[in-house]
Design an enzyme around this catalytic site. Sequence first.
Site, mmCIF file in Angstrom:
data_model
loop_
_atom_site.group_PDB
_atom_site.id
_atom_site.type_symbol
_atom_site.label_atom_id
_atom_site.label_comp_id
_atom_site.label_asym_id
_atom_site.label_seq_id
_atom_site.Cartn_x
_atom_site.Cartn_y
_atom_site.Cartn_z
ATOM 1 N N ARG A 103 0.838 -1.200 0.207
ATOM 2 C CA ARG A 103 0.125 0.222 0.135
ATOM 3 C C ARG A 103 0.830 1.591 -0.368
ATOM 4 O O ARG A 103 1.557 1.710 0.993
ATOM 5 C CB ARG A 103 -1.093 -0.138 1.580
ATOM 6 N N HIS A 130 -7.279 1.251 -6.346
ATOM 7 C CA HIS A 130 -7.632 0.095 -5.911
ATOM 8 C C HIS A 130 -7.749 -1.006 -5.844
ATOM 9 O O HIS A 130 -9.779 -1.506 -5.764
ATOM 10 C CB HIS A 130 -7.816 0.439 -4.527
ATOM 11 N N GLN A 133 -9.537 -3.687 -3.879
ATOM 12 C CA GLN A 133 -10.961 -2.790 -3.159
ATOM 13 C C GLN A 133 -12.348 -3.606 -3.936
ATOM 14 O O GLN A 133 -13.667 -3.508 -4.338
ATOM 15 C CB GLN A 133 -10.970 -1.592 -2.705
ATOM 16 N N ASP A 222 -17.053 7.639 -1.359
ATOM 17 C CA ASP A 222 -16.361 7.136 -0.841
ATOM 18 C C ASP A 222 -15.643 8.856 -0.473
ATOM 19 O O ASP A 222 -15.770 10.154 -0.610
ATOM 20 C CB ASP A 222 -14.112 6.638 -1.662
ATOM 21 N N CYS A 262 -16.340 2.426 -0.066
ATOM 22 C CA CYS A 262 -14.762 1.007 0.525
ATOM 23 C C CYS A 262 -14.550 1.401 2.096
ATOM 24 O O CYS A 262 -14.201 -0.048 2.032
ATOM 25 C CB CYS A 262 -13.534 1.846 -0.139
ATOM 26 N N ARG A 290 -13.846 -7.809 0.972
ATOM 27 C CA ARG A 290 -12.331 -7.753 1.038
ATOM 28 C C ARG A 290 -11.795 -9.250 0.242
ATOM 29 O O ARG A 290 -10.254 -8.979 -0.015
ATOM 30 C CB ARG A 290 -11.652 -7.320 1.597
HETATM 31 N N1 CP Z 1 -11.528 0.327 2.282
HETATM 32 C C1 CP Z 1 -10.163 -0.336 2.056
HETATM 33 O O1 CP Z 1 -8.869 -0.296 1.670
HETATM 34 O O2 CP Z 1 -10.008 -0.143 3.342
HETATM 35 P P1 CP Z 1 -8.386 0.164 4.860
HETATM 36 O O3 CP Z 1 -7.674 1.920 4.310
HETATM 37 O O4 CP Z 1 -9.464 0.397 6.450
HETATM 38 O O5 CP Z 1 -7.606 -0.630 4.871
HETATM 39 N N1 NVA Z 2 -10.077 6.127 -1.796
HETATM 40 C C1 NVA Z 2 -9.546 6.470 -0.244
HETATM 41 C C2 NVA Z 2 -9.534 4.815 -0.372
HETATM 42 C C3 NVA Z 2 -9.735 4.715 1.302
HETATM 43 C C4 NVA Z 2 -9.881 2.964 1.402
HETATM 44 C C5 NVA Z 2 -8.094 6.863 -0.026
HETATM 45 O O1 NVA Z 2 -7.061 6.379 -0.920
HETATM 46 O O2 NVA Z 2 -8.084 7.457 0.873
#
Ligand code: CP
Ligand code: NVA
Length: 303
Positions: A103, A130, A133, A222, A262, A290
Amino acid sequence: MKRDFLAETDFSKDEIVDVFKLARELKDKTQKGIEHHILKGKVLAMIFQKPSNRTRVSFEVGMFQLGGHAVYLGPQEIGLGTRESVPDVARVLERFSQGIMARVFGHHLVTGLAASARIPVINGLSDLLHPCQILGDLLTIIEHKGHYEGIKLAYVGDGNNIVNSFINVAGILPLDLRIATPMDYEPNADILKAARARGVSQIKLTQDPVEAVAGADVIYTDTWASMGQESETEMRRKIFRAYQVNDALTAHAAKDYIFMHCLPAHRGDEVTDAIMDGPHSVIFDEAENRMHIQKAIMVKLMA
Ligand code: CP
Ligand code: NVA
């Protein structure tokens, strides 16, 4: 040849459909308590430059259920590209593990890891995409709507990594995708152009949330300020106010629409409590999926 999953477009349509099928099988086994140690003895290294609840827990528990082990490397630990170069990190981790999940902020960091590692790399969210997701979200849509083909999916809010991933997948699977964002907050133009060129789905952009939501089967939103944009929260709150998913907006959707997010959600900003906790909301099924989809992705890449 090792394979990576950095973007939805790394998989063909048939492969995505196979991943859905495998995820359903693994979910069924999990719910029935049937052991499925397909990745027995294998290790997933998980690099996090950003915080996480779902991604970390779902990969870690998923790997445990598959008979393997996951190693968490948090934002303070690895110094990806700062303490140590991206290729060096990749070449060290491949000596200890059979897969990397990362990540990151810049998408180039996951492509850089994948280019240097001889083991599969999975994108657990970048500023651009993502993909885990969005495949999990489609699994949730299949479970609640019976199919994804032609589903009227309205995304309302910021043109961020989530909507970029939906656009990518709309280049592969037939969707009726409607996206409402404020001006200057549209999704990535190159991703949109490439997906439209594939001619698989209708992809409509508008600044009018009501137009996007009209007759929709799925309403998705989101956060207005993604991870890394926290300093813009107040400014964005003003710009995005008209894009809140609330009772007035959802009244324009199909009667049996589902609400998706998400997560994490900012209740009272992009969505109200009434919608989050209301009868149309499937957000916790979505969160659970997920894990099931990622188990299928790990089996596909690491078994
Ligand atoms: N939706 C998602 O990726 O959640 P987190 O940021 O908590 O991993
Ligand atoms: N768009 C958000 C998604 C979190 C799962 C971010 O990147 O923070």
